[in-house]
Design a protein around this motif. Sequence first.
Motif, PDB file in Angstrom:
ATOM      1  N   GLY A 277      49.795 -13.060  -5.516  1.00 36.37           N
ATOM      2  CA  GLY A 277      48.849 -12.979  -6.627  1.00 36.37           C
ATOM      3  C   GLY A 277      49.412 -12.338  -7.878  1.00 36.37           C
ATOM      4  N   SER A 278      48.492 -11.774  -8.682  1.00 37.84           N
ATOM      5  CA  SER A 278      48.857 -11.268  -9.999  1.00 37.84           C
ATOM      6  C   SER A 278      49.800 -10.073  -9.929  1.00 37.84           C
ATOM      7  CB  SER A 278      47.593 -10.897 -10.785  1.00 37.84           C
ATOM      8  OG  SER A 278      46.860  -9.878 -10.117  1.00 37.84           O
ATOM      9  N   LEU A 279      49.708  -9.259  -8.859  1.00 35.38           N
ATOM     10  CA  LEU A 279      50.626  -8.133  -8.723  1.00 35.38           C
ATOM     11  C   LEU A 279      52.049  -8.632  -8.496  1.00 35.38           C
ATOM     12  CD1 LEU A 279      51.439  -5.208  -8.523  1.00 35.38           C
ATOM     13  CD2 LEU A 279      50.558  -5.149  -6.175  1.00 35.38           C
ATOM     14  N   GLY A 280      52.219  -9.586  -7.600  1.00 38.49           N
ATOM     15  CA  GLY A 280      53.532 -10.172  -7.382  1.00 38.49           C
ATOM     16  C   GLY A 280      54.081 -10.813  -8.636  1.00 38.49           C
ATOM     17  N   ASP A 281      53.210 -11.484  -9.392  1.00 38.93           N
ATOM     18  CA  ASP A 281      53.630 -12.104 -10.640  1.00 38.93           C
ATOM     19  C   ASP A 281      54.146 -11.052 -11.631  1.00 38.93           C
ATOM     20  OD1 ASP A 281      52.771 -14.511  -9.595  1.00 38.93           O
ATOM     21  OD2 ASP A 281      50.870 -14.507 -10.692  1.00 38.93           O
ATOM     22  N   ALA A 282      53.396  -9.957 -11.779  1.00 38.05           N
ATOM     23  CA  ALA A 282      53.778  -8.910 -12.728  1.00 38.05           C
ATOM     24  C   ALA A 282      55.076  -8.226 -12.313  1.00 38.05           C
ATOM     25  CB  ALA A 282      52.650  -7.886 -12.853  1.00 38.05           C
ATOM     26  N   LEU A 283      55.218  -7.944 -11.014  1.00 36.94           N
ATOM     27  CA  LEU A 283      56.455  -7.329 -10.538  1.00 36.94           C
ATOM     28  C   LEU A 283      57.650  -8.246 -10.780  1.00 36.94           C
ATOM     29  CD1 LEU A 283      55.195  -5.734  -7.198  1.00 36.94           C
ATOM     30  CD2 LEU A 283      55.835  -4.526  -9.301  1.00 36.94           C
ATOM     31  N   ALA A 284      57.448  -9.539 -10.582  1.00 34.12           N
ATOM     32  CA  ALA A 284      58.529 -10.494 -10.826  1.00 34.12           C
ATOM     33  C   ALA A 284      58.917 -10.514 -12.298  1.00 34.12           C
ATOM     34  CB  ALA A 284      58.114 -11.888 -10.357  1.00 34.12           C
ATOM     35  N   ALA A 285      57.924 -10.355 -13.183  1.00 39.69           N
ATOM     36  CA  ALA A 285      58.209 -10.345 -14.620  1.00 39.69           C
ATOM     37  C   ALA A 285      59.017  -9.115 -15.030  1.00 39.69           C
ATOM     38  CB  ALA A 285      56.904 -10.391 -15.408  1.00 39.69           C
ATOM     39  N   ALA A 286      58.892  -8.032 -14.248  1.00 37.06           N
ATOM     40  CA  ALA A 286      59.619  -6.793 -14.551  1.00 37.06           C
ATOM     41  C   ALA A 286      60.915  -6.673 -13.774  1.00 37.06           C
ATOM     42  CB  ALA A 286      58.726  -5.590 -14.246  1.00 37.06           C
ATOM     43  N   HIS A 287      61.179  -7.618 -12.872  1.00 35.81           N
ATOM     44  CA  HIS A 287      62.345  -7.545 -11.983  1.00 35.81           C
ATOM     45  C   HIS A 287      63.567  -8.130 -12.681  1.00 35.81           C
ATOM     46  CE1 HIS A 287      64.824  -8.339  -8.361  1.00 35.81           C
ATOM     47  NE2 HIS A 287      64.108  -7.374  -7.813  1.00 35.81           N
ATOM     48  N   GLY A 288      64.626  -7.339 -12.788  1.00 35.49           N
ATOM     49  CA  GLY A 288      65.831  -7.817 -13.453  1.00 35.49           C
ATOM     50  C   GLY A 288      66.901  -8.296 -12.510  1.00 35.49           C
ATOM     51  N   GLY A 289      66.603  -8.303 -11.215  1.00 35.23           N
ATOM     52  CA  GLY A 289      67.588  -8.681 -10.214  1.00 35.23           C
ATOM     53  C   GLY A 289      68.071  -7.475  -9.439  1.00 35.23           C
ATOM     54  N   LYS A 290      68.554  -7.701  -8.226  1.00 32.37           N
ATOM     55  CA  LYS A 290      69.048  -6.605  -7.393  1.00 32.37           C
ATOM     56  C   LYS A 290      70.226  -5.923  -8.092  1.00 32.37           C
ATOM     57  CE  LYS A 290      70.413  -5.445  -2.655  1.00 32.37           C
ATOM     58  NZ  LYS A 290      71.553  -4.587  -3.024  1.00 32.37           N
ATOM     59  N   GLY A 291      70.152  -4.603  -8.191  1.00 32.83           N
ATOM     60  CA  GLY A 291      71.194  -3.826  -8.848  1.00 32.83           C
ATOM     61  C   GLY A 291      70.936  -3.586 -10.323  1.00 32.83           C
ATOM     62  N   ALA A 292      69.967  -4.306 -10.901  1.00 34.89           N
ATOM     63  CA  ALA A 292      69.598  -4.080 -12.300  1.00 34.89           C
ATOM     64  C   ALA A 292      68.722  -2.828 -12.400  1.00 34.89           C
ATOM     65  CB  ALA A 292      68.859  -5.291 -12.845  1.00 34.89           C
ATOM     66  N   PRO A 293      68.543  -2.282 -13.603  1.00 32.13           N
ATOM     67  CA  PRO A 293      67.685  -1.105 -13.742  1.00 32.13           C
ATOM     68  C   PRO A 293      66.243  -1.377 -13.332  1.00 32.13           C
ATOM     69  CG  PRO A 293      69.066  -1.351 -15.675  1.00 32.13           C
ATOM     70  CD  PRO A 293      69.219  -2.606 -14.866  1.00 32.13           C
ATOM     71  N   THR A 294      65.593  -0.369 -12.811  1.00 34.21           N
ATOM     72  CA  THR A 294      64.179  -0.462 -12.460  1.00 34.21           C
ATOM     73  C   THR A 294      63.321  -0.469 -13.719  1.00 34.21           C
ATOM     74  OG1 THR A 294      64.178   1.947 -12.212  1.00 34.21           O
ATOM     75  CG2 THR A 294      64.431   0.629 -10.201  1.00 34.21           C
ATOM     76  N   TRP A 295      62.021  -0.711 -13.547  1.00 34.01           N
ATOM     77  CA  TRP A 295      61.094  -0.728 -14.677  1.00 34.01           C
ATOM     78  C   TRP A 295      59.802  -0.024 -14.308  1.00 34.01           C
ATOM     79  CZ3 TRP A 295      56.068  -2.223 -15.030  1.00 34.01           C
ATOM     80  CH2 TRP A 295      55.500  -2.213 -16.317  1.00 34.01           C
ATOM     81  N   CYS A 296      59.267   0.758 -15.248  1.00 27.98           N
ATOM     82  CA  CYS A 296      57.918   1.323 -15.138  1.00 27.98           C
ATOM     83  C   CYS A 296      57.569   1.941 -16.481  1.00 27.98           C
ATOM     84  CB  CYS A 296      57.851   2.370 -14.025  1.00 27.98           C
ATOM     85  SG  CYS A 296      56.197   3.044 -13.736  1.00 27.98           S
ATOM     86  N   SER A 297      56.428   1.554 -17.049  1.00 26.01           N
ATOM     87  CA  SER A 297      56.054   2.041 -18.376  1.00 26.01           C
ATOM     88  C   SER A 297      54.542   2.069 -18.513  1.00 26.01           C
ATOM     89  CB  SER A 297      56.672   1.141 -19.454  1.00 26.01           C
ATOM     90  OG  SER A 297      56.319   1.569 -20.746  1.00 26.01           O
ATOM     91  N   ASN A 298      54.054   2.973 -19.372  1.00 22.57           N
ATOM     92  CA  ASN A 298      52.618   3.172 -19.557  1.00 22.57           C
ATOM     93  C   ASN A 298      52.211   2.793 -20.981  1.00 22.57           C
ATOM     94  OD1 ASN A 298      50.023   4.486 -20.106  1.00 22.57           O
ATOM     95  ND2 ASN A 298      50.344   5.583 -18.198  1.00 22.57           N
ATOM     96  N   PRO A 299      51.293   1.833 -21.152  1.00 21.24           N
ATOM     97  CA  PRO A 299      50.937   1.382 -22.502  1.00 21.24           C
ATOM     98  C   PRO A 299      50.236   2.427 -23.350  1.00 21.24           C
ATOM     99  CG  PRO A 299      49.488   0.387 -20.859  1.00 21.24           C
ATOM    100  CD  PRO A 299      50.584   1.061 -20.104  1.00 21.24           C
ATOM    101  N   TYR A 300      49.656   3.460 -22.745  1.00 19.46           N
ATOM    102  CA  TYR A 300      48.960   4.483 -23.512  1.00 19.46           C
ATOM    103  C   TYR A 300      49.831   5.694 -23.844  1.00 19.46           C
ATOM    104  CZ  TYR A 300      44.580   2.017 -22.674  1.00 19.46           C
ATOM    105  OH  TYR A 300      43.582   1.064 -22.655  1.00 19.46           O
ATOM    106  N   ILE A 301      50.932   5.853 -23.139  1.00 18.64           N
ATOM    107  CA  ILE A 301      51.785   7.031 -23.346  1.00 18.64           C
ATOM    108  C   ILE A 301      53.080   6.662 -24.056  1.00 18.64           C
ATOM    109  CG2 ILE A 301      53.084   8.868 -22.201  1.00 18.64           C
ATOM    110  CD1 ILE A 301      50.937   8.986 -20.084  1.00 18.64           C
ATOM    111  N   GLU A 302      53.704   5.565 -23.650  1.00 18.21           N
ATOM    112  CA  GLU A 302      54.950   5.134 -24.275  1.00 18.21           C
ATOM    113  C   GLU A 302      54.641   4.342 -25.547  1.00 18.21           C
ATOM    114  OE1 GLU A 302      56.749   6.615 -20.767  1.00 18.21           O
ATOM    115  OE2 GLU A 302      55.431   4.909 -20.613  1.00 18.21           O
ATOM    116  N   LYS A 303      54.896   4.946 -26.680  1.00 12.40           N
ATOM    117  CA  LYS A 303      54.591   4.318 -27.962  1.00 12.40           C
ATOM    118  C   LYS A 303      55.882   4.015 -28.708  1.00 12.40           C
ATOM    119  CE  LYS A 303      50.088   4.638 -27.611  1.00 12.40           C
ATOM    120  NZ  LYS A 303      49.231   3.445 -27.565  1.00 12.40           N
TER     121      LYS A 303
END
Length: 460
Positions: free
Chosen positions: A366-392
């Motif tokens: 579902g939508s969670l898998g879709d979103a994680l895939a959009a943030a996935h850069g490939g094995k060994g690439a940097p991870t991703w996590c960001s907050n739309p209200y805090i990171e400006k």
Amino acid sequence: MVRRFAVTPGLVSALLAAALVACSSGGETREGTGRDSQEIRPMERKIVGLGAPYEADRGLAGRTSELAASQKARREAAWQAVARVLRPVAIAEKLEKLDGGAAAQLPAFRTWYGKDDFTRAFDGALKAMSPEDKAARRPLRDDEVTAALTANAASRGEASDDDYAERLRLLIDAPAVDGLGANQRVTYSPGTVTHLMKNYAHTQGCLSARTDDPAPSPTSFAPCLGEEFPVDAAVVKTSWNRADFNGKLRTHDTSAETLAKRRSGELDDGGWGNGQGEASPGTSDVYTIRLSDGASFRLTGMHLMTKELREWLWITVWWSAEPNTDFGADRPESITKLGGPWSHYKMCVVTSYEEHDMDPRGGFEGSLGDALAAAHGGKGAPTWCSNPYIEKGAHNAQTNCVGCHQHAGTEQRSETILADETKFPLSGRTKLRQSFLTDYLWSVGPSPEHLSHVIEQQLQ
């Protein structure tokens, strides 16, 4: 039911003092961090009592490799950590049942200590030391720190009996009780504050050296603290939105399609922009506090970092008008059973610099898998996590928390890190350091909190 109360001169003075502090603090003006922010005053600290400990999962460090290799495992662990900081705890002052029959409780993290608490408690601990011990910069013992924090929680400062009684009379409902924790931006678990106070002498002179030397030992990579933080250390950074005066809350789309565009830089230069819409959620849909002057604020976002892993567990949660999609689709019962607003927040997490989960979807449909895939850069690439209200600002939708925090204690700032792709590749997400001066905490060094400066001033 409406309860009327008399405003005494002492209470007026306290409120004016708090307003002056807030207006002269030089705080940031972007959403959630502005000049309205207020720390817990002595009177409220006495009502709240001692900070509730962070009940760490002491076995989590043994799962470091598993968490790095499994998005599903790390999200499950992160939701559990969120539940631990949201667990309801009773305040120290015994009150009658609130309107509606609710008990007077706060989420655990709302009882934690801010900069003012740290300043007052550290001052008390120093005053209890002998002149010889202070001159020698003797480390504080656990019992001395406990005594200082206990004394801080027992004092109501300059508030009179009437002031205190009137403050108690304002506590008629849950938002009023939640307002006891103020809307301070950064709070520290008792484990964090205790460690900083015990190791105060190590910060002096260290940060000015800005050393890039290798870690001092295999068991400590934090030279400006003496030792790394203990497993029950945790820090929360919050973002608030004014709820009264018909204040609107900007909404953010974190779907796979939009996230992919932000990650590529197609939208808002890789930032979160100003949102896609507006909402006016009520107190049952967003965590809302009311301060003693009547001002109301909504919690829009929250960073949580815990030392359950050596390089910390990095979690961020944010409010959403569509809370059960993408990053909120796997919200567990431990969160939903808390009731009210907590089912309206989404969450992402990283536990390392590099992504080792080979499945772009992290095992989710579902939508969670879709979103994680959009943030996935490939094995060994940097991870991703960001907050739309805090990171400006530009590139802040492309970050991963840990990459930026590795430079805590240095002269670098998040703005300079994100602006220099050559020196700090991939929006600063690449691991560059071996030594982490303040064990990843910006607030110890030259940040708005600048706790090392607080220590230095009091020592002098």
